[in-house]
Scaffold this motif. Structure first.
Motif, short mmCIF file in Angstrom:
data_model
loop_
_atom_site.label_atom_id
_atom_site.label_comp_id
_atom_site.label_asym_id
_atom_site.label_seq_id
_atom_site.Cartn_x
_atom_site.Cartn_y
_atom_site.Cartn_z
N THR A 121 0.81 -1.22 0.00
CA THR A 121 0.00 0.00 0.00
C THR A 121 0.84 1.27 0.00
N ASP A 122 1.86 1.33 0.84
CA ASP A 122 2.66 2.57 0.94
C ASP A 122 3.31 2.92 -0.38
N LEU A 174 -9.02 -0.79 -7.32
CA LEU A 174 -10.28 -0.15 -6.91
C LEU A 174 -10.98 -1.01 -5.86
N ASN A 175 -10.31 -1.16 -4.75
CA ASN A 175 -10.80 -2.01 -3.66
C ASN A 175 -11.51 -1.14 -2.62
N PRO A 176 -12.78 -1.43 -2.32
CA PRO A 176 -13.52 -0.59 -1.36
C PRO A 176 -12.81 -0.43 -0.01
N GLN A 177 -12.01 -1.43 0.39
CA GLN A 177 -11.34 -1.38 1.70
C GLN A 177 -10.01 -0.64 1.67
N SER A 178 -9.50 -0.36 0.47
CA SER A 178 -8.15 0.22 0.37
C SER A 178 -8.16 1.73 0.54
N SER A 179 -7.15 2.24 1.23
CA SER A 179 -7.03 3.71 1.40
C SER A 179 -6.59 4.38 0.10
N CYS A 180 -6.11 3.56 -0.86
CA CYS A 180 -5.66 4.12 -2.15
C CYS A 180 -6.82 4.41 -3.10
N LEU A 238 -18.23 0.76 -6.47
CA LEU A 238 -17.78 1.73 -5.46
C LEU A 238 -18.87 2.76 -5.11
N LEU A 239 -19.90 2.86 -5.94
CA LEU A 239 -20.98 3.81 -5.62
C LEU A 239 -21.76 3.37 -4.38
N ASP A 275 -17.77 6.09 2.01
CA ASP A 275 -16.70 7.10 2.04
C ASP A 275 -17.03 8.20 1.02
N GLN A 276 -17.22 9.42 1.47
CA GLN A 276 -17.66 10.50 0.59
C GLN A 276 -16.62 10.86 -0.47
#
Length: 558
Positions: free
Chosen positions: A20-21, A58-64, A97-98, A102-103
């Motif tokens: 991730t980093d 495009l993973n819903p759980q990822s911060s990226c 992702l819709l 997360d806004q």
């Protein structure tokens, strides 16, 4: 750009081991490059095959995820990148992702989808089929306090609402309530305009019209009108036009119109009526169009005539004889035409002087006004012998009708002129009217009208020609010969496609012209007896009976 190439290579590696980093730092570098030179950076991303790597990121759980969606939104600003985005399979994971809470993810995802599908009806239709509309409507309800997200939803709605296939899906959501609620909260002109841009295409659908009325949109529109009617700023003028136009559009739906009419006692109906005497042309126009829309069934028309609306429209028209605002003239005449349809209204409207006011526009050179003027007069004289007599002996009117019967560039005006000419004769049954039409050169046009592709017009022409022959054959003889009437009748009787009424009235007319020597000779030379004798076996009894009578007449005078 070297930094970008390096970042792209790193991203390729990092995306495989999901570090991730390192992925995040590569994404930051990409965003920086796109901000610096979007086109060049996008081309590089495409060249190095990065797009196919993005769906897994495009993973819903990822911060990226917000950054990945942002990158897609940025590259899709370029037209040449949109197809590659689709080919890389980015649309399905973006749609997933819709459903995020997360806004930031929602905002960037909406931007990405909007840019990829920009100006592409086929891609927008694909989004609709994948169920994006209910999801976006739900988002608008949940995040209505988030300005950026709200705008994203509105832009998406504006694009999707242009597609006919979207209307049914929109109608099955609570879009009407959400948009009205959002509209009520707005104070800025630009925000209201954004909502208007979504409302206009949606309101073309009858089910949504009714939903918008029930959600209270009409009250919002009336408030906008009240606030902007005296405004001189451009934005006030624009809002007034948009709100009043939308109001008229809502009245085009039968259910929504009837709901607002409320038996003629509705407050909305009363407020809209007050627009007609306004000093503002836009409101005059909207008021007249609204009356025309309310006047779509007999009950409403009768109520409106009984409550004095005709006078308001006549006063409005009088103001526009000299001012000459064509759209207002057209709208007011449309309203009068509709109001004149119920039989009980005709004599009341004639007594109120409608015909006299309408005739003031006889010199108009504008085809839309000419068309409505003709339609209004035709409706007024239907079954009204005295009025048909008065108008039919008006030389100036007949002269203008004959002129318009030749308006080949304007088929509507030409058709209505012919129909009014015929109606004047049919409803007056007057020798004076017949003479006025003959002297004005109208006979040849009625003969041409008998060959129309529309059966109703053919029939109206034949009945009028029959009355001319019956009331003043001597005066009409020359015109009948000159316009080849007998030849036209022969074709109508010989044509198997001619309707029974056409055949019947053609035979009546043949009998009527036999009293003229030159016309009689033409009938004999064209061997009418053969055509008529075949019609004795016609399946329609009225036609077969008339064929027998006509054959007897032809035989007796041969």
């Amino acid at each position: 750009m070297e930094n970008l190439s390096e970042a792209l290579e790193k991203l390729k590696l990092a995306s495989t081991d999901s570090a991730t980093d390192s992925v995040e730092s590569c994404l930051d570098c990409l965003l920086k490059a796109l901000a610096n030179n979007n086109t060049e950076a996008s081309m590089k991303i495409q060249e190095m095959g990065i797009l196919p790597l993005l769906p897994t990121l495009l993973n819903p759980q990822s911060s990226c995820t917000p950054k990945v969606a942002n990158i897609i939104a940025e590259v899709a600003k370029n037209e040449f990148m949109r197809s590659p985005c689709v080919e890389a399979g980015l649309i399905p994971p973006l749609i997933q992702l819709l459903n995020s809470t997360d806004q930031e993810v929602l905002l960037q995802t909406g931007r990405a989808l909007g840019n990829i599908c920009y100006d592409s009806h086929s891609l927008q239709a694909q989004l609709i089929n994948m169920g994006v509309i209910p999801t976006l409507v739900k988002l608008l309800g949940v995040h209505s306090h988030n300005t950026a997200l709200t705008e994203m939803c509105l832009i998406a709605f504006g694009n999707l609402a242009e597609l006919e296939s979207s209307k049914e899906q929109f109608a099955s959501t609570n879009i009407a309530e959400e948009l009205v609620r959002l509209f009520q909260k707005q104070t800025e002109h630009e925000k209201k305009e954004m909502i208007f841009e979504v409302l206009a295409p949606l309101a073309e659908n009858d089910a949504i019209k009714l939903q918008l009325v029930e959600a209270g949109l009409v009250e919002c529109l009336l408030d906008v009108v009240a606030q902007t009617v005296d405004g001189e700023r451009e934005e006030d003028i624009a809002q007034l036009k948009t709100a009043s136009d939308l109001m008229v559009l809502l009245l085009l739906g039968d259910e929504s119109m009837q709901k607002l009419f409320e038996g003629g006692k509705g407050s909305v109906f009363q407020r809209v009526l007050s627009w007609v005497p306004s000093h503002n042309h836009q409101l005059q126009l909207a008021g007249a169009l609204a009356i025309a829309n309310f006047a779509r069934n007999d009950g409403n028309c009768i109520h409106m005539v009984d409550t004095g609306i005709v006078q308001k429209l006549l006063e409005l028209l009088d103001r526009h004889v000299d001012e000459g605002n064509v759209t207002v003239q057209h709208a007011a005449l449309s309203a009068l035409r509709n109001l004149a349809i119920p039989v009980v209204n005709k004599s009341k409207m004639l007594s109120a002087g409608v015909a006299d006011v309408v005739l003031k526009f006889l010199q108009s050179e504008m085809p839309p006004v000419q068309f409505k003027l003709l339609g209004t007069l035709r409706m007024l004289i239907d079954t009204q012998a005295e009025a048909a007599d008065q108008l039919g002996t008006n030389g100036k009117l007949v002269e203008r009708l004959v002129e318009w019967c030749e308006a080949k560039d304007h088929a509507g005006v030409m058709g209505e002129s012919n129909r009014l000419l015929s109606a004047l004769i049919r409803h007056s049954k007057s020798k004076e009217v017949v003479r006025t039409v003959i002297q004005g050169g109208g006979v040849k046009h009625l003969v041409t009208m008998a060959t129309s592709e529309h059966m109703i017009m053919q029939n109206e022409a034949l009945v009028a020609l029959g009355l001319i022959a019956g009331l003043d054959l001597v005066a009409a003889e020359k015109d009948f010969v000159g316009s080849s009437l007998v030849s036209v009748l022969h074709k109508l009787l010989s044509d198997e496609r001619s309707a029974p009424e056409i055949k019947y009235n053609s035979m009546i007319l043949i009998c009527a012209v036999m009293g003229s020597e030159p016309l009689h000779k033409e009938v004999q030379s064209l061997a009418f007896i053969d055509v008529v004798s075949k019609l004795r076996a016609h399946e329609n009894k009225t036609v077969s009976h008339q064929a027998s009578l006509t054959e007897q007449r032809l035989t007796a005078q041969s």
